[in-house]
Design a protein around this motif. Structure first.
Motif, short mmCIF file in Angstrom:
data_model
loop_
_atom_site.label_atom_id
_atom_site.label_comp_id
_atom_site.label_asym_id
_atom_site.label_seq_id
_atom_site.Cartn_x
_atom_site.Cartn_y
_atom_site.Cartn_z
N PRO A 86 0.83 -1.22 0.00
CA PRO A 86 0.00 0.00 0.00
C PRO A 86 0.86 1.26 0.00
O PRO A 86 1.92 1.30 0.62
CB PRO A 86 -0.80 -0.12 1.31
N TYR A 87 0.41 2.25 -0.72
CA TYR A 87 1.16 3.50 -0.84
C TYR A 87 1.36 4.12 0.54
O TYR A 87 0.42 4.23 1.33
CB TYR A 87 0.42 4.48 -1.74
N GLY A 88 2.60 4.54 0.82
CA GLY A 88 2.89 5.20 2.09
C GLY A 88 3.26 4.26 3.21
O GLY A 88 3.65 4.72 4.29
N GLN A 89 3.13 2.95 3.02
CA GLN A 89 3.49 2.00 4.08
C GLN A 89 5.00 2.05 4.30
O GLN A 89 5.78 1.98 3.36
CB GLN A 89 3.08 0.59 3.68
N PRO A 90 5.44 2.20 5.53
CA PRO A 90 6.89 2.33 5.79
C PRO A 90 7.63 1.03 5.48
O PRO A 90 7.07 -0.07 5.58
CB PRO A 90 6.94 2.64 7.29
N HIS A 91 8.87 1.19 5.09
CA HIS A 91 9.71 0.02 4.76
C HIS A 91 10.26 -0.58 6.04
O HIS A 91 10.51 0.11 7.03
CB HIS A 91 10.88 0.45 3.87
N ASP A 92 10.44 -1.89 6.02
CA ASP A 92 11.05 -2.61 7.13
C ASP A 92 12.57 -2.46 7.01
O ASP A 92 13.17 -2.91 6.02
CB ASP A 92 10.66 -4.08 7.07
N PRO A 93 13.25 -1.85 7.99
CA PRO A 93 14.71 -1.65 7.89
C PRO A 93 15.49 -2.95 7.71
O PRO A 93 16.48 -2.98 6.98
CB PRO A 93 15.06 -0.98 9.23
N GLU A 94 15.02 -4.01 8.36
CA GLU A 94 15.73 -5.30 8.23
C GLU A 94 15.58 -5.84 6.81
O GLU A 94 16.51 -6.42 6.25
CB GLU A 94 15.19 -6.29 9.25
N GLU A 95 14.37 -5.65 6.25
CA GLU A 95 14.14 -6.09 4.88
C GLU A 95 15.01 -5.31 3.91
O GLU A 95 15.59 -5.87 2.98
CB GLU A 95 12.65 -5.88 4.51
N ASP A 96 15.10 -4.01 4.12
CA ASP A 96 15.93 -3.17 3.25
C ASP A 96 17.39 -3.58 3.33
O ASP A 96 18.10 -3.62 2.31
CB ASP A 96 15.78 -1.70 3.65
N ALA A 97 17.86 -3.88 4.53
CA ALA A 97 19.26 -4.29 4.71
C ALA A 97 19.52 -5.63 4.01
O ALA A 97 20.56 -5.81 3.37
CB ALA A 97 19.59 -4.40 6.19
N ALA A 98 18.55 -6.55 4.12
CA ALA A 98 18.69 -7.86 3.47
C ALA A 98 18.71 -7.69 1.95
O ALA A 98 19.47 -8.36 1.24
CB ALA A 98 17.54 -8.78 3.89
N GLU A 99 17.89 -6.76 1.45
CA GLU A 99 17.84 -6.51 0.01
C GLU A 99 19.17 -5.95 -0.49
O GLU A 99 19.67 -6.35 -1.55
CB GLU A 99 16.71 -5.54 -0.32
N ARG A 100 19.76 -5.05 0.28
CA ARG A 100 21.05 -4.48 -0.12
C ARG A 100 22.15 -5.55 -0.13
O ARG A 100 23.00 -5.56 -1.02
CB ARG A 100 21.43 -3.34 0.82
N ARG A 101 22.09 -6.45 0.87
CA ARG A 101 23.08 -7.54 0.90
C ARG A 101 22.92 -8.45 -0.31
O ARG A 101 23.90 -8.86 -0.94
CB ARG A 101 22.93 -8.35 2.20
N ASP A 102 21.67 -8.76 -0.64
CA ASP A 102 21.40 -9.62 -1.80
C ASP A 102 21.86 -8.97 -3.10
O ASP A 102 22.42 -9.63 -3.98
CB ASP A 102 19.91 -9.95 -1.88
N GLU A 103 21.61 -7.67 -3.22
CA GLU A 103 22.01 -6.96 -4.45
C GLU A 103 23.52 -6.96 -4.61
O GLU A 103 24.04 -7.14 -5.71
CB GLU A 103 21.47 -5.53 -4.43
N LYS A 104 24.21 -6.75 -3.50
CA LYS A 104 25.68 -6.76 -3.54
C LYS A 104 26.20 -8.14 -3.93
O LYS A 104 27.12 -8.28 -4.76
CB LYS A 104 26.23 -6.34 -2.17
N GLU A 105 25.61 -9.17 -3.34
CA GLU A 105 26.01 -10.55 -3.64
C GLU A 105 25.67 -10.90 -5.08
O GLU A 105 26.45 -11.56 -5.78
CB GLU A 105 25.31 -11.51 -2.67
N PHE A 106 24.50 -10.46 -5.56
CA PHE A 106 24.07 -10.74 -6.92
C PHE A 106 25.05 -10.13 -7.93
O PHE A 106 25.46 -10.78 -8.89
CB PHE A 106 22.66 -10.17 -7.14
N THR A 107 25.44 -8.89 -7.70
CA THR A 107 26.39 -8.21 -8.60
C THR A 107 27.72 -8.96 -8.66
O THR A 107 28.30 -9.15 -9.73
CB THR A 107 26.63 -6.76 -8.13
N ARG A 108 28.19 -9.40 -7.48
CA ARG A 108 29.47 -10.12 -7.43
C ARG A 108 29.38 -11.46 -8.16
O ARG A 108 30.28 -11.82 -8.93
CB ARG A 108 29.89 -10.34 -5.98
N LEU A 109 28.29 -12.19 -7.92
CA LEU A 109 28.14 -13.51 -8.53
C LEU A 109 27.95 -13.43 -10.04
O LEU A 109 28.44 -14.29 -10.79
CB LEU A 109 26.98 -14.26 -7.88
N VAL A 110 27.22 -12.42 -10.50
CA VAL A 110 27.04 -12.25 -11.95
C VAL A 110 28.39 -11.98 -12.62
O VAL A 110 28.68 -12.51 -13.70
CB VAL A 110 26.04 -11.12 -12.25
#
Length: 221
Positions: A86-110
């Motif tokens: 839903p629009y305006g729903q705050p982001h979960d900080p832990e979820e955001d941190a996990a997403e950043r870790r995944d993105e970093k790992e994804f870039t390295r593995l690619v």
């Protein structure tokens, strides 16, 4: 020494280019007369084997491709969930941190996966060049990547770099039959602007008459 004892220095890689009619948006819309550009086989072979050996020294995880696919699937799932949020729903900080870790790992593995694939391609591409050099025979390579550079062979990619640096023995124009050294060849700059913020360009290798022997794309913005 590349090729081993007794290898001949006479062998050449002959990169041939077929004529291409003018086509708007491709290489400045110029007609490509085509021809042949010759390189010392040892020069091209050394570049290929150096990259192959560097990649061979690396250790890649056996499940590399599966891990990349897993992270790609997870990324798509997160994107779908974000679209449902839903629009305006705050982001979960832990979820955001996990997403950043995944993105970093994804870039390295690619990056690792691309290097692993490049090694496998080179491991297959080197032997014919090595054999031509060992026998002292010329190796004829037909340029495939005129319009689509990604489909160019490993040999052609290194020949293109050598053309840009003028590191070839001679070039021959198909249109007029002229043949001359790298120093005798001319160049013709070209560019194609899609809009105010995007464009592509490079230079053409030409004979003294101005016929395009080989086209090169050297920049994109």
């Amino acid at each position: 020494m590349v090729g081993g004892e007794g290898a001949s220095m006479a062998s050449l890689v002959l990169l041939t280019m077929a004529p291409r009619p003018p086509r708007p948006g491709f290489y400045g819309g110029c007609e490509i007369a085509g021809g042949c550009v010759a390189f010392p086989t040892e020069q091209i072979l050394r570049q290929m084997t150096a990259t192959r050996d560097r990649l061979a020294a690396r250790t890649f995880p056996s499940d590399l491709e599966a891990r990349v696919q897993q992270l790609a699937t997870r990324r798509n799932e997160r994107l779908a969930a974000a679209l449902r949020r839903p629009y305006g729903q705050p982001h979960d900080p832990e979820e955001d941190a996990a997403e950043r870790r995944d993105e970093k790992e994804f870039t390295r593995l690619v990056a690792d996966l691309n290097e692993q694939r490049q090694y496998l391609i080179l491991a297959e591409a080197v032997p014919p060049v090595e054999e031509a050099f060992r026998r002292g025979e010329d190796l004829k390579v037909e340029a495939k990547g005129v319009l689509f550079f990604d489909v160019a062979s490993q040999v052609e990619k290194r020949c293109r770099n050598a053309i840009q640096l003028r590191q070839f023995v001679w070039a021959e124009c198909r249109a007029c039959g002229w043949r001359g050294s790298a120093q005798e060849c001319g160049t013709h700059d070209w560019s194609a602007i899609a809009d105010a913020r995007a464009g592509v360009g490079g230079e053409h290798l030409t004979c003294p008459t101005g016929h395009v022997i080989f086209p090169l794309q050297t920049w994109v913005s």
